[in-house]
Enzyme design. Structure first.
Site, short mmCIF file in Angstrom:
data_model
loop_
_atom_site.label_atom_id
_atom_site.label_comp_id
_atom_site.label_asym_id
_atom_site.label_seq_id
_atom_site.Cartn_x
_atom_site.Cartn_y
_atom_site.Cartn_z
N HIS A 52 37.51 46.09 48.19
CA HIS A 52 38.50 45.32 47.61
C HIS A 52 38.17 43.77 47.36
CE1 HIS A 52 41.82 48.53 47.15
NE2 HIS A 52 40.77 49.19 47.94
N ARG A 56 37.36 41.53 43.43
CA ARG A 56 38.34 40.62 43.08
C ARG A 56 37.65 39.13 42.51
NH1 ARG A 56 41.50 41.76 47.83
NH2 ARG A 56 40.80 40.18 48.78
#
EC number: 2.7.1.156
Length: 183
Positions: A52, A56
């Site tokens: 994750h 980003r």
């Protein structure tokens, strides 16, 4: 993009990637509100978090709030986009709350979301599509998360179901159920 968005789906469906796409498309500065914390003794969990993090953009702000989600939603600046990933992890982090405390927490979250002037994107897991868990904590988690998502739905302008890499706009395709006692 304005308003609030709920993105729901099963594990590994693409829901976080879809929410991240929507946040990037908002054109607003993004604050990523992470409810997960890395567990040093769980390398697989740490790898999921790292995945994750790698997706980003570096200019997105990160707020980590495994329990204090209500405060984070309340603090979002109106000209920003807040991306909460995920409600399921937050529910798991607060699962020890007794029912009266949990109901108060939910009411505080609903009030914070209703008052939030920032664009808010909430990611939630779909947990109730399989067999009923044979243990009490699994049923408790599944029920709390499902009821929370139903309670949040009227506050959303858009609701997506993401599965097998497709985002279905439920706010366009679905018929909202009347909210009475949720089940």
């Amino acid at each position: 993009m304005a308003g609030h968005i709920l993105v729901s789906g099963p594990s590994r469906s693409g829901k976080s990637a879809w929410a991240e796409f929507l946040a990037a498309e908002s054109g607003a500065p993004v604050i990523y509100i992470a409810t997960a914390i890395a567990a040093s003794g769980d390398p697989e969990w740490c790898a999921r978090i790292a995945q994750h993090q790698a997706r980003r953009p570096p200019h997105w702000q990160l707020w980590e709030c495994p329990v204090t989600l209500v405060n984070s939603v309340q603090q979002l600046p109106p000209d920003h986009c807040g991306l909460v990933d995920s409600l399921g992890t937050w529910v798991a982090n607060t699962l020890e709350q007794q029912e009266t405390q949990w109901q108060a927490t939910v009411q505080h979250l609903l009030a914070a979301v209703a008052a939030c002037q920032a664009t808010l994107i909430l990611v939630a897991e779909e947990t109730g599509w399989g067999v009923v868990p044979p243990y009490a904590s699994g049923r408790h988690f599944r029920d709390r998360l499902g009821e929370l998502c139903q309670q949040l739905r009227p506050l959303m302008t858009e609701v997506y179901l993401v599965t097998t890499g497709f985002a279905l706009p439920l706010h366009q395709l679905g018929i909202p159920l009347p909210i009475t006692r949720l089940s």
